[in-house]
Design a protein around this motif. Structure first.
Motif, PDB file in Angstrom:
ATOM      1  N   MET A   1       0.834  -1.182   0.000  1.00 31.49           N
ATOM      2  CA  MET A   1       0.000   0.000   0.000  1.00 31.49           C
ATOM      3  C   MET A   1       0.882   1.250   0.000  1.00 31.49           C
ATOM      4  N   LYS A   2       1.970   1.216   0.806  1.00 32.06           N
ATOM      5  CA  LYS A   2       2.875   2.365   0.848  1.00 32.06           C
ATOM      6  C   LYS A   2       3.554   2.569  -0.501  1.00 32.06           C
ATOM      7  N   ARG A   3       4.020   1.464  -1.089  1.00 30.46           N
ATOM      8  CA  ARG A   3       4.728   1.552  -2.370  1.00 30.46           C
ATOM      9  C   ARG A   3       3.804   2.095  -3.457  1.00 30.46           C
ATOM     10  N   ASN A   4       2.590   1.621  -3.470  1.00 31.70           N
ATOM     11  CA  ASN A   4       1.622   2.078  -4.468  1.00 31.70           C
ATOM     12  C   ASN A   4       1.407   3.588  -4.350  1.00 31.70           C
ATOM     13  N   THR A   5       1.280   4.076  -3.122  1.00 34.82           N
ATOM     14  CA  THR A   5       1.075   5.505  -2.896  1.00 34.82           C
ATOM     15  C   THR A   5       2.320   6.309  -3.278  1.00 34.82           C
ATOM     16  N   TYR A 103       1.821   4.309 -16.777  1.00 36.01           N
ATOM     17  CA  TYR A 103       2.367   4.208 -15.422  1.00 36.01           C
ATOM     18  C   TYR A 103       1.292   4.579 -14.407  1.00 36.01           C
ATOM     19  N   LEU A 104       0.575   5.667 -14.683  1.00 32.89           N
ATOM     20  CA  LEU A 104      -0.505   6.071 -13.794  1.00 32.89           C
ATOM     21  C   LEU A 104      -1.622   5.028 -13.776  1.00 32.89           C
ATOM     22  N   GLN A 105      -1.866   4.427 -14.908  1.00 34.24           N
ATOM     23  CA  GLN A 105      -2.900   3.399 -14.996  1.00 34.24           C
ATOM     24  C   GLN A 105      -2.521   2.182 -14.151  1.00 34.24           C
ATOM     25  N   ALA A 106      -1.246   1.854 -14.093  1.00 36.19           N
ATOM     26  CA  ALA A 106      -0.801   0.705 -13.307  1.00 36.19           C
ATOM     27  C   ALA A 106      -0.953   0.944 -11.811  1.00 36.19           C
ATOM     28  N   TYR A 107      -0.724   2.174 -11.374  1.00 31.85           N
ATOM     29  CA  TYR A 107      -0.785   2.484  -9.949  1.00 31.85           C
ATOM     30  C   TYR A 107      -2.069   3.218  -9.544  1.00 31.85           C
ATOM     31  N   SER A 108      -3.062   3.286 -10.413  1.00 32.76           N
ATOM     32  CA  SER A 108      -4.288   4.000 -10.075  1.00 32.76           C
ATOM     33  C   SER A 108      -5.200   3.245  -9.114  1.00 32.76           C
ATOM     34  N   PRO A 109      -5.292   1.907  -9.165  1.00 34.38           N
ATOM     35  CA  PRO A 109      -6.179   1.251  -8.201  1.00 34.38           C
ATOM     36  C   PRO A 109      -5.667   1.447  -6.778  1.00 34.38           C
ATOM     37  N   SER A 110      -6.552   1.893  -5.907  1.00 34.66           N
ATOM     38  CA  SER A 110      -6.130   2.102  -4.524  1.00 34.66           C
ATOM     39  C   SER A 110      -6.307   0.810  -3.737  1.00 34.66           C
ATOM     40  N   ILE A 111      -5.425   0.601  -2.794  1.00 32.76           N
ATOM     41  CA  ILE A 111      -5.494  -0.574  -1.934  1.00 32.76           C
ATOM     42  C   ILE A 111      -6.125  -0.137  -0.625  1.00 32.76           C
TER      43      ILE A 111
END
Length: 154
Positions: A1-5, A103-111
């Motif tokens: 979750m931290k890495r995604n943010t 890149y934004l599409q890969a990390y857009s889903p929030s956990i």
């Protein structure tokens, strides 16, 4: 979750069409391309001589006979030499997967965060888990016995 943010917030301030990795690869590839000798053919197929080894570059299909371009999606040194010779922009030949949008599409889903174990709901109606049944493995049993330490009962 931290890495995604962190990844999401880091890319927000980035300027440009592609991620910084592409610029690093371009810098490395441009140095290697200075040793390439480019010979044109028809139909946008080129022959590139790199230290007496010949490679075939096709700009229309975005292929090179070294296969690096197909593998990573960024033009190899041979393709770079051809692109520069034709006075084209190398950014136009980079795969879309390196773009800021992807890149934004890969990390857009929030956990979604989850509560700690102490806050989990306790269920008494369920059976307690038991260890698996010990099975005797097939084959001859070992005749070697463990050496017992001093003071240990037999």
């Amino acid at each position: 979750m931290k890495r995604n943010t962190q990844k999401w917030e880091g890319v927000q301030s980035h300027e440009g069409r592609f991620m910084p990795y592409v610029a690093k690869v371009f810098q490395f590839v441009s140095q290697l391309a200075s040793n390439c000798d480019v010979n044109p053919s028809r139909l946008d197929i080129w022959e590139v001589d790199y230290y007496n080894v010949r490679y075939v570059v096709n700009l229309v299909e975005k292929t090179c006979s070294c296969y690096r371009w197909e593998l990573i999606g960024i033009p190899c040194a041979h393709a770079w030499a051809v692109i520069i010779k034709k006075r084209l922009r190398p950014e136009d030949f980079v795969d879309d997967f390196y773009s800021k949008g992807r890149y934004l599409q890969a990390y857009s889903p929030s956990i979604k965060p989850i509560p700690g174990m102490k806050q989990w709901e306790k269920r008494i109606d369920l059976m307690q888990p038991t260890p698996p049944v010990i099975r005797k493995m097939p084959g001859r049993p070992s005749h070697k016995k463990r050496k017992q330490e001093q003071g240990e009962r037999e």
